[in-house]
Design an enzyme around this catalytic site. Sequence first.
Site, mmCIF file in Angstrom:
data_model
loop_
_atom_site.group_PDB
_atom_site.id
_atom_site.type_symbol
_atom_site.label_atom_id
_atom_site.label_comp_id
_atom_site.label_asym_id
_atom_site.label_seq_id
_atom_site.Cartn_x
_atom_site.Cartn_y
_atom_site.Cartn_z
ATOM 1 N N HIS A 548 0.850 -1.204 0.000
ATOM 2 C CA HIS A 548 0.000 0.000 0.000
ATOM 3 C C HIS A 548 0.884 1.252 0.000
ATOM 4 C CE1 HIS A 548 -3.450 2.535 1.545
ATOM 5 N NE2 HIS A 548 -2.423 3.213 2.041
ATOM 6 N N GLU A 549 1.842 1.302 0.913
ATOM 7 C CA GLU A 549 2.691 2.501 1.003
ATOM 8 C C GLU A 549 3.530 2.653 -0.264
ATOM 9 O OE1 GLU A 549 1.901 4.522 3.118
ATOM 10 O OE2 GLU A 549 0.885 3.274 4.594
ATOM 11 N N HIS A 552 1.619 4.157 -3.079
ATOM 12 C CA HIS A 552 1.374 5.599 -2.963
ATOM 13 C C HIS A 552 2.361 6.405 -3.814
ATOM 14 C CE1 HIS A 552 -1.995 6.288 -0.452
ATOM 15 N NE2 HIS A 552 -1.504 5.716 0.629
ATOM 16 N N GLU A 609 -5.910 6.535 -1.814
ATOM 17 C CA GLU A 609 -5.874 5.406 -0.882
ATOM 18 C C GLU A 609 -6.411 4.136 -1.536
ATOM 19 O OE1 GLU A 609 -4.318 5.501 1.825
ATOM 20 O OE2 GLU A 609 -4.003 7.667 1.883
ATOM 21 N N ASP A 613 -4.541 0.674 -1.946
ATOM 22 C CA ASP A 613 -5.060 -0.600 -1.437
ATOM 23 C C ASP A 613 -5.034 -1.674 -2.524
ATOM 24 O OD1 ASP A 613 -5.562 0.312 1.115
ATOM 25 O OD2 ASP A 613 -7.710 0.648 0.806
HETATM 26 ZN ZN ZN Z 1 -2.366 5.247 2.382
#
Ligand code: ZN
Length: 710
Positions: A548-549, A552, A609, A613
């Site tokens: 997830h990070e 980003h 986000e 995800d």
């Molecule tokens: Zn996030």
Amino acid sequence: MPIESSRARLFRHLLGAASLPLGFATLVSCGGAAAPPAAPQPAASASAASTAPRKPIVNVTLQSVGLDPLAIDRSQDPCTDFYQYACGNWLKTVQIPADEPAWSRSFNEIQKRNELELKRVLEEATKPGSTDAVTQKLGAFYGACMDEAAADKAGAQPIRPLLDKAAKVKDAKSLSAVVTELHAVGITPLFDTSPTQDADDATRWIANLDQNGLGLPDRDYYLREDEGSKKLLATYREHVARMLELAGFSKARATAAAADVLSLETELAKISKTKVERRDPKSMFNRVNRAGVAKAVPAFDWDGYWKGIGFPGIQDISLTAPKFFEGLQTLLTSTKSNVWQNYLQWQIVRDTASLLSKPFVDERFRMQQALTGQPELPPRWRRCVHATDDSLGDLLAQPYVKDHFPGDSKQSAETMVSAISAAMNADLDALDWMDAPTRTRAHEKLKSLAYLVGYPEKWKAYDFPVDAKSYAQNALRSRNYELKRALLKVGKPVDRTEWQMTAPTVNAYYDPQRNQMVFPAGIMQPPFYGINQGLAVNAGAIGMVVGHELTHGFDDEGSQFDAMGNLSSWWTPAASEKFKAKISCVEKQYSAYEALPGLRVNGALTLGENIADNGGLKLAFEAYRALRSSAKEAIVADGMSEDQQFFLGFAQGWCSVYRPDFERMVVQTNPHSPPRFRVRGPLTNMPQFGEAFSCKVGSSMRPKDTCSVW
Ligand SMILES: [Zn+2]
């Protein structure tokens, strides 16, 4: 009260909505006696079985790999709603603690354990006889905070000098002087000043001026026309009046002052950018020099301001919202002085209420209750643990990491990060929509993407005096010290080893301006990560967090920053167009999710986000497959294949229950989708999920049309 502090870094992406109003406490167990797991689900995926050579099977239990068999609702079809399947029994039995707005199986339960540990450390520190300076400082701060009788006795006295000055504002000059004095102690009416990395040269800091000065969580709260919003605004008006009465206003004067506050804050709301507008990094950087700020808002005494907060020499400044500052100029010249007096006094009380006597604390909580539905104020010790973490975070972290971050967690995280980077690397080569020049740049960005795990290399210092007798004074000194720490950076090079979260925090973040992701020790705990958990489960839980990070860096915002963290487009126009089409699919998908009757997820607000995800789960799955490819055996847990364990490990990390008022606030203001959609969204886009659970194409969890970006 707002979900994120106004001083949060502009584009930092958290993993979860966890920096919420203080909340996390007593857990409710997942039901009575441990029933044996019901009949196994259809095991191992057809495709996995056909592509992988058969391995000898080792049978274990779900519990032994780190999954919770009691949380599963086996009456649910995993192909209809996997979140209900994975979490259903937990959802049926869990009760949100009275002092919480929500509860989750991961964030809150870990946080609860962490809080108890920090409480133990702090109570120990308050005992007399300690000789080391760290323990003494922690003990004095926590002890002063816990002294409720002293706070009650002091009443509004700690803020009386500030209130008196605010009550004497008569013109723009005296207004500027009071705003300056308030900013110096972290009370930030009208606007907020912080350092930001230069958008064109991410190695250096410049100053940033942002819109600010509202008492409700977002501008839209002042402007929505529906009945519920109007009711909330009426509650807010009463709250402002009651707070001002506590500060010494007569009832009639407080009522009139509350009307002034609402009308001025509504004007500020009108000139403020929306949360969606704030997701456009290009529009958020507007370089002006010192003279440019003075020209935009000539009615404000900027020279006096910079000098008064201790930084007379600041030159390079960026504005997040030029229109806001133009509007501010109009308000400064057209608003009557008594309105300013009322507004500033309100802002002082609002910002410091938690530091004052019980009537202030209780009244502040009444408003929080209206926003979140939370019935009870957390006990004082929890509020004081968080206050100590806020003010002396790196001191409190030191004893915590000694016991809670064994060296092997760092290594496991590093293994996971490199497997996930490798998966992203392979994905970049396989993407059919990306052209060669853009692909090369994407590889460069991935290669430069750095990460920090556990805790910082060097601890921050807190060189301000802590008085064992006055909590309010300590908190205000801490705010002043943090403002100085922040603004001292301006003009200096960026230190890439600096952390923006304390080590016990149960969260993670990616910072696009440093192209760096950070995983504090606090999140490296079960159920996100456990040394004894199966690899598939750790990959579904913490692996997805890492993915997830990392994603980003390539979401709709992050993709506008290059490998060095500069805001510069590295996309060819053709690739950029295709990327936009891909992400608009995700925006549409999530916009269709209904969180509460009549309230849909804001697909534009949550886009970054949601992309993270989706990418995160996919990368974690590929990493897990790669890490297990050389395993000599296949682990079957109570009939569940490793693929199934992966997806269950992911979903069970997000089992959560929200109070409806709180969910409404989250949906309206938070960039994360509610947890059940954070499970549903990515799974429905992943064919491997449908295969693992033998879902029919066209079933709810395996739709024909899917979205895929990374
Ligand atoms: Zn996030």
